[in-house]
Design a protein around this motif. Sequence first.
Motif, short mmCIF file in Angstrom:
data_model
loop_
_atom_site.label_atom_id
_atom_site.label_comp_id
_atom_site.label_asym_id
_atom_site.label_seq_id
_atom_site.Cartn_x
_atom_site.Cartn_y
_atom_site.Cartn_z
N ASN A 9 0.81 -1.20 0.00
CA ASN A 9 0.00 0.00 0.00
C ASN A 9 0.86 1.26 0.00
N ALA A 83 -6.51 -2.94 5.20
CA ALA A 83 -5.41 -2.46 4.37
C ALA A 83 -4.06 -2.74 5.01
N HIS A 87 -1.12 -5.19 3.71
CA HIS A 87 0.20 -4.62 3.51
C HIS A 87 1.26 -5.49 4.20
#
Lengths: 96, 205
Positions: A9, A83, A87
């Motif tokens: 990310n 997220a 990641h």
Amino acid sequence: MKNILKDLNKAFENKVRLGIMSALVVNDSLNFNTLKKLLGVTDGNLASHIKSLEKSEYIMVQKEFIDRKPNTKYSATEEGRDALVKHIKAIEQLLK
Amino acid sequence: MNKEKYIEDIKDIKDMMNRSSRFISLSGMSGICAGVFSLIGAYLAYETIYSDQEYFEYRWTNLTNESLIILLAIALGVILFSLITGIYFTTRKAQKINQKLWDQHTKKYLINLSIPLISGGILSLILLLEGYGGLIAPLTLIFYGLALVNGSHFTLKETRSLGIMEILLGLLATYFVGYGLIFWAIGFGLLHIIYGAFMYFNNKI
């Protein structure tokens, strides 16, 4: 390899943003000053990174008053948690 | 592609998660000290209770009121000295790693540690006064172990396995009631020293 890179990310390439997210996923919420102390950054620097994470909808802001003083609390959203997990998994894949 | 950057990122993430959610100032040194005081206490208790019996045989205890008071005094002394050195080394570690000693994590840790600890303490005291002295060593070990496991979510993870070891030792001691003091010395003395040293070197402080 391409898939892994896709999961990395951009938002977390910055150390401060990565730090904010790491701290928020293990706490219900943290206020501005606690985050500042944890990360050791200036007000302006922290504020700008918080704003960008807020824009990505990775963190939520709650404003309240304690003894009439404003106290702003930040917490990670479901999206933000996902997220960060993605990641971290991507990094682990890369390091394998 | 920079491997080192990502290794460092992972380290940063872990470090931040720990620092922001756990009481990490707990010093291994305080464990070592508590262990040493416990061994001294166990020796003094041994002298008080078993002064005229064979070393490796099954023990029975004849607790008089007088020796009971001495034992309680020894226990209080061990707790007091361990607390003082514990607070001292933990304060020092907090300063070194630039953490506040008293924050919400310290509070959470202590509350979660206290619930089993105080229950076990009161239970042991009642049993001691009712004349079930033999169960004190196993019960204090078990409840202390439960306290450590319960608190381990809020502090260094090594305390969890220490807690499990204390519980196992306590259960063994319940079976071998007559050897309570030896189990007690192993659990509060040796294990503290071993884990304290391990934590001290593992966390570099």
